[in-house]
Design a protein around this motif. Structure first.
Motif, PDB file in Angstrom:
ATOM      1  N   THR A  29       0.830  -1.206   0.000  1.00  0.00           N
ATOM      2  CA  THR A  29       0.000   0.000   0.000  1.00  0.00           C
ATOM      3  C   THR A  29       0.864   1.256   0.000  1.00  0.00           C
ATOM      4  OG1 THR A  29      -1.591  -1.227   1.288  1.00  0.00           O
ATOM      5  CG2 THR A  29      -1.947   1.120   1.160  1.00  0.00           C
ATOM      6  N   ALA A  30       1.911   1.236   0.837  1.00  0.00           N
ATOM      7  CA  ALA A  30       2.781   2.419   0.934  1.00  0.00           C
ATOM      8  C   ALA A  30       3.374   2.750  -0.431  1.00  0.00           C
ATOM      9  CB  ALA A  30       3.885   2.168   1.957  1.00  0.00           C
ATOM     10  N   ILE A  31       3.895   1.734  -1.106  1.00  0.00           N
ATOM     11  CA  ILE A  31       4.546   1.993  -2.401  1.00  0.00           C
ATOM     12  C   ILE A  31       3.531   2.487  -3.421  1.00  0.00           C
ATOM     13  CG2 ILE A  31       5.644   0.831  -4.358  1.00  0.00           C
ATOM     14  CD1 ILE A  31       7.492  -0.486  -2.481  1.00  0.00           C
ATOM     15  N   VAL A  32       2.388   1.828  -3.467  1.00  0.00           N
ATOM     16  CA  VAL A  32       1.380   2.221  -4.465  1.00  0.00           C
ATOM     17  C   VAL A  32       0.919   3.661  -4.219  1.00  0.00           C
ATOM     18  CG1 VAL A  32      -0.959   1.778  -5.295  1.00  0.00           C
ATOM     19  CG2 VAL A  32       0.590  -0.124  -4.898  1.00  0.00           C
ATOM     20  N   VAL A  33       0.652   3.980  -2.975  1.00  0.00           N
ATOM     21  CA  VAL A  33       0.100   5.304  -2.669  1.00  0.00           C
ATOM     22  C   VAL A  33       1.144   6.401  -2.879  1.00  0.00           C
ATOM     23  CG1 VAL A  33      -0.812   6.734  -0.803  1.00  0.00           C
ATOM     24  CG2 VAL A  33      -1.682   4.432  -1.127  1.00  0.00           C
ATOM     25  N   SER A 115      -7.274  -4.709  -1.446  1.00  0.00           N
ATOM     26  CA  SER A 115      -8.444  -3.948  -0.995  1.00  0.00           C
ATOM     27  C   SER A 115      -8.025  -2.693  -0.227  1.00  0.00           C
ATOM     28  CB  SER A 115      -9.389  -4.826  -0.163  1.00  0.00           C
ATOM     29  OG  SER A 115      -8.687  -5.402   0.886  1.00  0.00           O
ATOM     30  N   VAL A 116      -6.926  -2.778   0.544  1.00  0.00           N
ATOM     31  CA  VAL A 116      -6.433  -1.573   1.232  1.00  0.00           C
ATOM     32  C   VAL A 116      -5.933  -0.556   0.199  1.00  0.00           C
ATOM     33  CG1 VAL A 116      -4.697  -0.674   2.834  1.00  0.00           C
ATOM     34  CG2 VAL A 116      -5.898  -2.784   3.367  1.00  0.00           C
ATOM     35  N   VAL A 117      -5.277  -1.071  -0.844  1.00  0.00           N
ATOM     36  CA  VAL A 117      -4.806  -0.180  -1.911  1.00  0.00           C
ATOM     37  C   VAL A 117      -5.998   0.521  -2.567  1.00  0.00           C
ATOM     38  CG1 VAL A 117      -3.819  -0.167  -4.238  1.00  0.00           C
ATOM     39  CG2 VAL A 117      -2.635  -1.358  -2.412  1.00  0.00           C
ATOM     40  N   GLY A 121      -6.386   4.292  -2.180  1.00  0.00           N
ATOM     41  CA  GLY A 121      -6.279   4.861  -3.528  1.00  0.00           C
ATOM     42  C   GLY A 121      -7.533   5.629  -3.909  1.00  0.00           C
ATOM     43  N   GLY A 122      -8.670   5.138  -3.446  1.00  0.00           N
ATOM     44  CA  GLY A 122      -9.940   5.816  -3.703  1.00  0.00           C
ATOM     45  C   GLY A 122      -9.947   7.234  -3.158  1.00  0.00           C
ATOM     46  N   PHE A 123      -9.287   7.421  -2.010  1.00  0.00           N
ATOM     47  CA  PHE A 123      -9.216   8.763  -1.421  1.00  0.00           C
ATOM     48  C   PHE A 123      -8.194   9.659  -2.130  1.00  0.00           C
ATOM     49  CE2 PHE A 123     -11.037   6.297   2.106  1.00  0.00           C
ATOM     50  CZ  PHE A 123     -12.161   7.066   2.325  1.00  0.00           C
ATOM     51  N   LEU A 124      -7.401   9.057  -3.009  1.00  0.00           N
ATOM     52  CA  LEU A 124      -6.411   9.839  -3.771  1.00  0.00           C
ATOM     53  C   LEU A 124      -6.828   9.984  -5.228  1.00  0.00           C
ATOM     54  CD1 LEU A 124      -3.202   8.156  -2.339  1.00  0.00           C
ATOM     55  CD2 LEU A 124      -3.993  10.459  -1.838  1.00  0.00           C
ATOM     56  N   GLY A 125      -8.074   9.762  -5.493  1.00  0.00           N
ATOM     57  CA  GLY A 125      -8.564   9.933  -6.861  1.00  0.00           C
ATOM     58  C   GLY A 125      -8.641   8.639  -7.647  1.00  0.00           C
ATOM     59  N   GLY A 126      -8.170   7.547  -7.066  1.00  0.00           N
ATOM     60  CA  GLY A 126      -8.275   6.261  -7.748  1.00  0.00           C
ATOM     61  C   GLY A 126      -6.941   5.735  -8.219  1.00  0.00           C
ATOM     62  N   VAL A 127      -6.705   4.463  -7.951  1.00  0.00           N
ATOM     63  CA  VAL A 127      -5.495   3.813  -8.458  1.00  0.00           C
ATOM     64  C   VAL A 127      -5.915   2.726  -9.444  1.00  0.00           C
ATOM     65  CG1 VAL A 127      -4.000   4.184  -6.478  1.00  0.00           C
ATOM     66  CG2 VAL A 127      -5.496   2.196  -6.531  1.00  0.00           C
ATOM     67  N   THR A 128      -4.978   2.327 -10.260  1.00  0.00           N
ATOM     68  CA  THR A 128      -5.282   1.296 -11.242  1.00  0.00           C
ATOM     69  C   THR A 128      -4.507   0.028 -10.911  1.00  0.00           C
ATOM     70  OG1 THR A 128      -5.365   3.099 -12.813  1.00  0.00           O
ATOM     71  CG2 THR A 128      -5.434   0.891 -13.731  1.00  0.00           C
TER      72      THR A 128
ATOM     73  N   ASN B 393     -12.330   9.116  -5.205  1.00  0.00           N
ATOM     74  CA  ASN B 393     -13.063   8.180  -6.040  1.00  0.00           C
ATOM     75  C   ASN B 393     -13.886   7.297  -5.096  1.00  0.00           C
ATOM     76  OD1 ASN B 393     -13.893   6.016  -7.622  1.00  0.00           O
ATOM     77  ND2 ASN B 393     -12.044   6.074  -8.894  1.00  0.00           N
ATOM     78  N   TYR B 394     -15.129   7.707  -4.854  1.00  0.00           N
ATOM     79  CA  TYR B 394     -15.953   7.044  -3.833  1.00  0.00           C
ATOM     80  C   TYR B 394     -16.218   5.580  -4.173  1.00  0.00           C
ATOM     81  CZ  TYR B 394     -16.707  11.590  -1.692  1.00  0.00           C
ATOM     82  OH  TYR B 394     -16.516  12.789  -1.073  1.00  0.00           O
ATOM     83  N   ALA B 395     -16.454   5.307  -5.448  1.00  0.00           N
ATOM     84  CA  ALA B 395     -16.782   3.931  -5.857  1.00  0.00           C
ATOM     85  C   ALA B 395     -15.630   2.996  -5.525  1.00  0.00           C
ATOM     86  CB  ALA B 395     -17.076   3.901  -7.354  1.00  0.00           C
ATOM     87  N   GLN B 396     -14.400   3.471  -5.834  1.00  0.00           N
ATOM     88  CA  GLN B 396     -13.242   2.616  -5.580  1.00  0.00           C
ATOM     89  C   GLN B 396     -12.987   2.466  -4.081  1.00  0.00           C
ATOM     90  OE1 GLN B 396      -8.801   3.311  -6.516  1.00  0.00           O
ATOM     91  NE2 GLN B 396      -9.665   2.495  -8.373  1.00  0.00           N
TER      92      GLN B 396
END
Lengths: 268, 417
Positions: A29-33, A115-117, A121-128, B393-396
């Motif tokens: 999670t740390a690396i991804v975020v 799921s943690v990512v 990630g959702g709070f940072l605009g979304g990760v892929t 991104n609320y959905a994610q």
């Protein structure tokens, strides 16, 4: 089925497994975020993608090899396996049970990390999380769980299993690559290229890395020297061969584990 | 009186349009006349006098292997708004002084517009689309030879060999063009005093290729997504006295390649998320890479033993601090990587790029003595790193939360006695 449930329960109860779960989730999670915040969005093979892949190839094999092998070695050391042999449980079922329990346990860890990512990630605009990355994660769990069972069967004690697992991990992750790089200083480029192609097939870490780059359509990162290899594996036949070799990397270690444990039983 | 005659001539020529044979109209027109063309015209048309051809929903279709339109040995020609269909070359311009070729739409041909020994030529707002064949079987979008003072702008070119091929040209301004899915976006050969700006190059083998040129400037261009086996954003080979400034070079296999270059300045560019941002071989010590921004590249720089001078660039992987507050790091930045150097010497090493073993090796490299003098920037810039916050991104987040809860429940349930 009962044996798988039992093994699965023991795996999940293990403090080591829980710590590994937390550690993997935290690091991943740390690396991804951090990368998500620091780097611009990209569609190609970037430092972010390389970090994901290297984290996966560094940590998952290490955790799976050590935990999986020690689980089997512990059964041998504590004579739990001898007890199991008095039950109507074949060695094939034992090996399969160990393998499936390890696979499920690590699936759970990886799902928790993902799921943690997704949550953060959702709070940072979304990760892929690219599908290829998920595919390679699943493949690595299967392959290294199978390998961990063999290591556990070879070892007589848990400590021995840990040592062998670490040796195999460092060989696959680092030492073979360094040996190849050293060989490259004394042989011609085309020879190095051919040896590397062989090693890709014989080293599951390289195989998974190659698979990731191939299916993410980023294989050009490997350079023009590997054009023919990439062209072949991009064909339909190449795809079939890739999946066949991947399956072989699961089946062959399991078959070997069964052979070794049966032979061990006879010797005992 | 002159005005009235000209107006009469104009209406006379207009009335001839579309009905008579186009070549006949061209031949019969007075020098300086304007011909308005409608409909489709088949043939190999030739202009040898000052003339303006304006298309109104007009198509020129070439017969055989000859060009649809040839402009030969004349001056003051304007060709505007035609669709051109040809097997080989769409429009050929030879020995012409002062011409404008604009709003041409050419497709499925070998070469869009070809220019020889001409002067003061403007090629603009043209749209050229080649075929899906291999690069070796394609021609160039705009092929420009042995000419002077050219102005090439706002062209859209795709699926050709080289988008804009420039050979032995003295003075050319190439700007606001877009070249995609071709071999080279713009290819300079033996051409001096070139200015290339505001162009976009995407998904070619190489975005901007400059070879054997003395005096050249490229600025404010974008070169990205060049990830083929030999792909690079910008490549300079045997280039002297050149400047590459304010360009964005992103997501390429190699961002910028400098080979055999003298007195080259690379400044104020952004190198973003390339596999290798900068590769330099046989670059003289006068050349300078300064004030650039390197973000997210797997390998910042690699070179032969001669190296390349790095000065006051920003590197996102610089670990130093700025204790004296002069906006520069207090310790040098080392871009050197053993692995990067090996890749230059032996391409087969590239297999290991960004692999776990190499990542570890790169960390160890920072401690080695050789790292102290090769590819070192003594004055790395410190820039406030801006985090990319993009809202929620609320959905994610919800999906992640639900997945996490489910995992924990399964874990807890599975481990219950």
């Amino acid at each position: 089925m009962m044996f798988i449930k039992l093994e699965w329960k023991q795996m999940l109860r293990s403090r080591w497994m829980q710590m590994v779960g937390v550690l993997f989730t935290f690091v991943f999670t740390a690396i991804v975020v951090i990368q998500q915040m620091a780097l611009p969005e990209t569609e190609g093979f970037s430092r972010q993608t390389a970090s994901f892949l290297n984290l996966l190839l560094f940590l998952l094999p290490l955790f799976i090899l050590t935990i999986g092998s020690m689980s089997v070695a512990s059964d041998i050391e504590s004579r739990w396996l001898s007890l199991l042999k008095t039950y109507p449980l074949t060695m094939r079922h034992y090996i399969l049970g160990k393998f499936i329990a390890t696979v499920f346990a690590f699936f759970l860890i990886v799902i928790a990390a993902f799921s943690v990512v997704l949550l953060l990630g959702g709070f940072l605009g979304g990760v892929t999380l690219p599908p290829v990355f998920i595919f390679i994660t699943v493949a690595s769990i299967f392959i290294f769980s199978a390998l961990s069972v063999v290591v556990g069967v070879i070892a007589k004690t848990r400590l021995y299993a840990l040592a062998v697992a670490l040796i195999i991990w460092s060989l696959l992750l680092l030492l073979i690559s360094y040996a190849l790089m050293a060989i490259g200083t004394v042989v011609a480029g085309h020879v190095l290229q051919k040896i590397t192609v062989v090693v890709i097939h014989l080293n599951p870490v390289e195989w998974l890395r190659f698979g990731y780059l191939l299916f993410a359509e980023q294989a050009s990162v490997l350079g023009p020297s590997y054009f023919d290899l990439i062209a072949f594996y991009n064909s339909t036949l190449g795809n079939i061969v890739y999946f066949a070799v991947t399956i072989a990397w699961v089946i062959v270690p399991l078959a070997l584990a069964r052979l070794l444990i049966t032979r061990k039983g006879k010797e005992a | 009186m002159r005005k009235i005659i000209l107006t009469l001539m104009f209406w006379l020529t207009l009335s001839l349009s579309a009905s008579a044979n186009l070549q006949q109209q061209i031949d019969e027109a007075e020098p300086g006349a304007t011909i308005e063309v409608t409909g489709e015209h088949s043939g190999n048309f030739l202009i040898t006098k000052p003339l303006t051809l304006i298309g109104k929903d007009a198509t020129l279709r070439a017969t055989g292997m000859k060009p649809a339109l040839t402009i030969d040995n004349t001056q003051d020609v304007i060709i505007d708004n035609f669709k051109v269909i040809a097997n080989q070359r769409g429009i050929v311009v030879k020995d012409v002084d002062n011409a404008r070729i604009v709003n041409i739409a050419a497709s499925d041909m070998l070469i869009g517009i070809q220019l020889h020994r001409s002067k003061n030529i403007e090629l603009a707002y043209n749209s050229i689309e080649g075929t899906d064949a291999h690069y070796a079987k394609k021609g160039n979008g705009l092929a420009l030879f042995q000419s002077e003072d050219l102005h090439v702008h706002h062209n859209q070119i795709t699926k050709v060999q080289d988008g804009i091929y420039i050979e032995e040209i003295q003075g050319i301004h190439v700007h606001d063009n877009t070249v995609t899915n071709s071999r080279y976006g713009t290819h300079f050969m033996y051409s001096d005093a070139g200015l290339v700006e505001n162009n976009t190059y995407e998904r070619n083998v190489t975005g901007l290729m400059v070879m054997m040129v003395d005096g050249f400037t490229a600025r404010y261009n974008t070169s990205r997504y060049h990830n083929e086996m030999n792909g690079s954003g910008v490549l300079f080979y045997d280039v002297k006295n050149a400047t590459l400034a304010h360009n964005t070079i992103s997501e390429n296999r190699l961002g910028l390649v400098l080979q055999k270059c003298d007195t080259v300045r690379i400044e104020d560019n952004e190198f973003l998320v390339n596999q290798t941002a900068l590769e330099a071989t046989r670059v003289d010590d006068v050349s300078l890479v300064m004030n650039n921004t390197f973000i997210g590249n797997i390998l910042t720089a690699r070179s032969d033993k001669e190296g390349v001078t790095l000065y006051a660039n920003y590197y996102d992987d610089y670990n130093g601090i700025d204790a004296d507050g002069d906006r520069y790091g207090d310790t040098p930045y080392t871009a050197y990587s053993s692995f990067g150097q090996w890749m230059v010497r032996q391409p087969a090493y590239q297999y290991f790029v960004a692999s776990p073993s190499v990542e570890l090796l790169t960390v160890l490299d920072q401690q080695t003595p050789v790292a102290q003098h090769m590819l070192v920037d003594d004055k790395p810039q410190m820039i406030k790193n801006e985090a990319h916050m993009m809202g929620i991104n609320y959905a994610q987040a919800l999906l992640g939360g639900l997945l996490l809860m489910s995992t924990l429940i399964v874990w807890r349930k599975g481990s219950k006695r």
